[in-house]
Motif scaffolding. Structure first.
Motif, PDB file in Angstrom:
ATOM      1  N   LEU A 215      36.465  18.328  54.896  1.00  0.00           N
ATOM      2  CA  LEU A 215      37.320  19.382  54.366  1.00  0.00           C
ATOM      3  C   LEU A 215      36.790  19.932  53.043  1.00  0.00           C
ATOM      4  N   ASN A 216      36.888  21.243  52.887  1.00  0.00           N
ATOM      5  CA  ASN A 216      36.542  21.897  51.629  1.00  0.00           C
ATOM      6  C   ASN A 216      37.483  21.394  50.537  1.00  0.00           C
ATOM      7  N   ARG A 217      36.946  21.061  49.377  1.00  0.00           N
ATOM      8  CA  ARG A 217      37.737  20.447  48.310  1.00  0.00           C
ATOM      9  C   ARG A 217      38.435  21.439  47.394  1.00  0.00           C
ATOM     10  N   ASN A 218      38.241  22.721  47.641  1.00  0.00           N
ATOM     11  CA  ASN A 218      38.904  23.724  46.791  1.00  0.00           C
ATOM     12  C   ASN A 218      40.415  23.569  46.905  1.00  0.00           C
ATOM     13  N   PRO A 219      41.094  23.174  45.821  1.00  0.00           N
ATOM     14  CA  PRO A 219      42.536  22.901  45.904  1.00  0.00           C
ATOM     15  C   PRO A 219      43.380  24.148  46.130  1.00  0.00           C
ATOM     16  N   LEU A 220      42.833  25.332  45.846  1.00  0.00           N
ATOM     17  CA  LEU A 220      43.604  26.561  45.989  1.00  0.00           C
ATOM     18  C   LEU A 220      43.757  26.990  47.439  1.00  0.00           C
ATOM     19  N   PHE A 221      42.950  26.405  48.321  1.00  0.00           N
ATOM     20  CA  PHE A 221      43.072  26.769  49.725  1.00  0.00           C
ATOM     21  C   PHE A 221      44.409  26.333  50.311  1.00  0.00           C
ATOM     22  N   ARG A 222      45.060  25.391  49.682  1.00  0.00           N
ATOM     23  CA  ARG A 222      46.363  24.931  50.186  1.00  0.00           C
ATOM     24  C   ARG A 222      47.499  25.862  49.780  1.00  0.00           C
ATOM     25  N   LEU A 223      47.200  26.856  48.953  1.00  0.00           N
ATOM     26  CA  LEU A 223      48.215  27.763  48.430  1.00  0.00           C
ATOM     27  C   LEU A 223      47.972  29.172  48.961  1.00  0.00           C
ATOM     28  N   ASP A 224      49.032  29.934  49.052  1.00  0.00           N
ATOM     29  CA  ASP A 224      48.938  31.303  49.558  1.00  0.00           C
ATOM     30  C   ASP A 224      48.805  32.261  48.374  1.00  0.00           C
ATOM     31  N   ILE A 225      47.640  32.213  47.684  1.00  0.00           N
ATOM     32  CA  ILE A 225      47.442  33.061  46.515  1.00  0.00           C
ATOM     33  C   ILE A 225      46.140  33.864  46.610  1.00  0.00           C
ATOM     34  N   GLY A 226      45.570  33.958  47.791  1.00  0.00           N
ATOM     35  CA  GLY A 226      44.387  34.780  47.989  1.00  0.00           C
ATOM     36  C   GLY A 226      43.076  34.110  47.660  1.00  0.00           C
ATOM     37  N   ALA A 227      43.052  32.784  47.480  1.00  0.00           N
ATOM     38  CA  ALA A 227      41.818  32.084  47.135  1.00  0.00           C
ATOM     39  C   ALA A 227      40.822  32.125  48.286  1.00  0.00           C
ATOM     40  N   ASP A 228      39.532  32.364  47.958  1.00  0.00           N
ATOM     41  CA  ASP A 228      38.511  32.400  49.006  1.00  0.00           C
ATOM     42  C   ASP A 228      37.178  31.803  48.549  1.00  0.00           C
ATOM     43  N   GLY A 229      37.139  30.983  47.532  1.00  0.00           N
ATOM     44  CA  GLY A 229      35.929  30.326  47.028  1.00  0.00           C
ATOM     45  C   GLY A 229      36.197  29.884  45.588  1.00  0.00           C
ATOM     46  N   LEU A 230      35.292  29.145  44.940  1.00  0.00           N
ATOM     47  CA  LEU A 230      33.877  28.962  45.163  1.00  0.00           C
ATOM     48  C   LEU A 230      33.533  27.466  45.232  1.00  0.00           C
ATOM     49  N   LYS A 231      33.582  26.695  44.069  1.00  0.00           N
ATOM     50  CA  LYS A 231      33.066  25.337  44.078  1.00  0.00           C
ATOM     51  C   LYS A 231      33.753  24.442  43.055  1.00  0.00           C
ATOM     52  N   THR A 232      34.102  23.225  43.517  1.00  0.00           N
ATOM     53  CA  THR A 232      34.638  22.206  42.625  1.00  0.00           C
ATOM     54  C   THR A 232      33.491  21.411  42.006  1.00  0.00           C
ATOM     55  N   GLY A 233      33.834  20.593  41.003  1.00  0.00           N
ATOM     56  CA  GLY A 233      32.855  19.703  40.397  1.00  0.00           C
ATOM     57  C   GLY A 233      33.545  18.556  39.696  1.00  0.00           C
ATOM     58  N   HIS A 234      32.885  17.387  39.712  1.00  0.00           N
ATOM     59  CA  HIS A 234      33.437  16.227  38.998  1.00  0.00           C
ATOM     60  C   HIS A 234      32.369  15.182  38.726  1.00  0.00           C
ATOM     61  N   THR A 235      32.299  14.753  37.482  1.00  0.00           N
ATOM     62  CA  THR A 235      31.581  13.551  37.087  1.00  0.00           C
ATOM     63  C   THR A 235      32.398  12.899  35.973  1.00  0.00           C
ATOM     64  N   GLU A 236      32.067  11.657  35.640  1.00  0.00           N
ATOM     65  CA  GLU A 236      32.792  10.976  34.577  1.00  0.00           C
ATOM     66  C   GLU A 236      32.664  11.727  33.261  1.00  0.00           C
ATOM     67  N   GLU A 237      31.479  12.250  32.974  1.00  0.00           N
ATOM     68  CA  GLU A 237      31.259  12.966  31.720  1.00  0.00           C
ATOM     69  C   GLU A 237      31.936  14.327  31.717  1.00  0.00           C
TER      70      GLU A 237
END
Length: 401
Positions: A215-237
């Motif tokens: 599954l795409n990790r973009n959290p906005l896809f679960r909402l009906d607000i017109g989201a269509d991209g782009l990219k998440t990111g996460h590291t400890e720093e």
């Protein structure tokens, strides 16, 4: 000297050869957004208006959000014809050994460009990024590809970007600012509209190897607000971040945030930013192409004045409850020496709103003004001088005798 306030029909004020026109109907400021992100950049892509900038120029670890640059390079290769969607790349042992998020490639695989695009966007595959880097780099190495990405980023105006790898894997030399990520998102959307559609893919599982990571990790896809991209990111720093975009009606908003504590906070903050950007601002028409905004004096022409007009329709964002009220300042060097050519740039209109960057609109001549004959030049010059004398006296409260 007092400024004259009216709506696009003010008097001229001349100071040191500069003609300044001011039109003002003050608009209430939009409610400011106090983001919890450590660094944030929000832009209305439709008008190019920066709505929010918080530590946006600071180079930070971008984590997987820097995969967007890897994709940009791949999209450029597609446009040049260097590769096609069906082109396949080998998988090196180095790529297969990548940790973190992967699309679970191994040395027996030969993924296509299309599969790698999906693996990077949906699965955030570090292995896929290394495959692309090694496949596109003239040296066949990720280091060589990272150097090319950094060079290209600078060419695109991303001044605070230095890339050490293709995936966003933690490295003290791997840095991007939120503004640079916003610029990159804008370029992806505008330069590659057909390829941008891949950012809206919701799930992908290469050869059914990782159903839990499909599954795409973009959290906005679960909402009906017109989201269509782009990219998440996460590291400890870096913490949790997101480069996102959403479209509603004729408007599109782009944003980049970093430094969130949890993925839940990232999701909440991203949704709040999108809702704020669309609800607090509305696009308004300011002037039409060819509409005479002001007039400039002309020396030695067969006419004493020429109209100053925008070449194209002018729209801008204003606080949603302000109606059409804006503040404008028109500035030009004057008087203009004849001959004047239609379309010649004469000055600019500066549109300002509290809390937002000004919008500068070039103003051009609405018609030709040929050089007049000797008698005409004398008469028109005298008329210009008389009109200026009258205007200056009116502005200072003096009267001529």
């Amino acid at each position: 000297m007092t400024k004259h306030f009216t709506r696009f029909s003010p008097s001229l004020r001349h100071t040191a050869g500069i003609a300044v026109i001011v039109a003002a109907l003050m608009a209430p400021a939009a409610q400011a957004f106090d983001t919890r992100a450590g660094s944030a950049f929000v832009m209305d892509q439709t008008t190019g208006t920066v709505l929010l900038s918080k530590n946006a120029e600071t180079p930070l670890p971008p984590a997987s959000m820097s995969k967007l640059m890897t994709l940009y390079m791949l999209f450029e290769a597609l446009e040049r014809g260097t590769v096609t969607m069906e082109t396949t790349f080998p998988v090196s042992s180095r790529a297969r050994a990548m940790g973190g998020s992967t699309m679970f490639l191994n040395e027996q695989d030969t993924p296509s460009v299309r599969e790698l695009i999906l693996g990077i966007i949906v699965n955030s595959g570090n292995d896929a990024c290394v495959v692309v880097a090694e496949g596109l780099s003239p040296t066949g190495t990720e280091d060589g590809f990272a150097a090319l990405m950094t060079q290209r980023a600078r060419e695109l105006g991303m001044t605070e970007t230095t890339l050490a790898n293709a995936s966003g894997w933690p490295n003290p030399q791997h840095r991007m600012s939120m503004r640079d990520l916003g610029v990159l998102a804008q370029r992806l959307i505008e330069d590659f509209p057909d390829y941008y559609l891949y950012f809206n893919e919701r799930e992908y599982d290469y050869k059914n190897r990782a159903p839990a990571n499909r599954l795409n990790r973009n959290p906005l896809f679960r909402l009906d607000i017109g989201a269509d991209g782009l990219k998440t990111g996460h590291t400890e720093e870096a913490g949790f971040g997101l480069v996102g975009s959403a479209a509603q009606g004729d408007r599109r908003v782009i944003f980049a945030i970093s430094g969130m504590d949890t993925d839940q906070t990232r999701a909440e903050e991203s949704a709040a930013i999108v809702n704020w950007a669309f609800r607090q601002f509305a696009e308004r028409s300011v002037a039409k192409a060819g509409q005479v905004i002001a007039e400039a004096d002309v020396w030695r022409g067969d006419q004493t004045r020429v109209g100053m007009v925008p070449e194209s329709d002018v729209t801008m964002l204003v606080p949603a409850l302000s109606g059409d009220s804006i503040e404008a300042e028109i500035v030009h060097q004057g008087p203009i020496n004849a001959p004047v050519v239609k379309g010649q740039i004469l000055g600019e209109m500066i549109l300002t709103r509290e809390g937002l960057e000004p919008v500068r609109v070039p103003l051009v001549a609405d018609r030709d003004v040929p050089l007049g004959g000797f008698v005409t030049r004398v008469l028109t010059t005298s008329q210009v001088l008389l009109e200026r004398f009258t205007q200056d006296n009116v502005a200072t409260g003096e009267s001529g005798s």
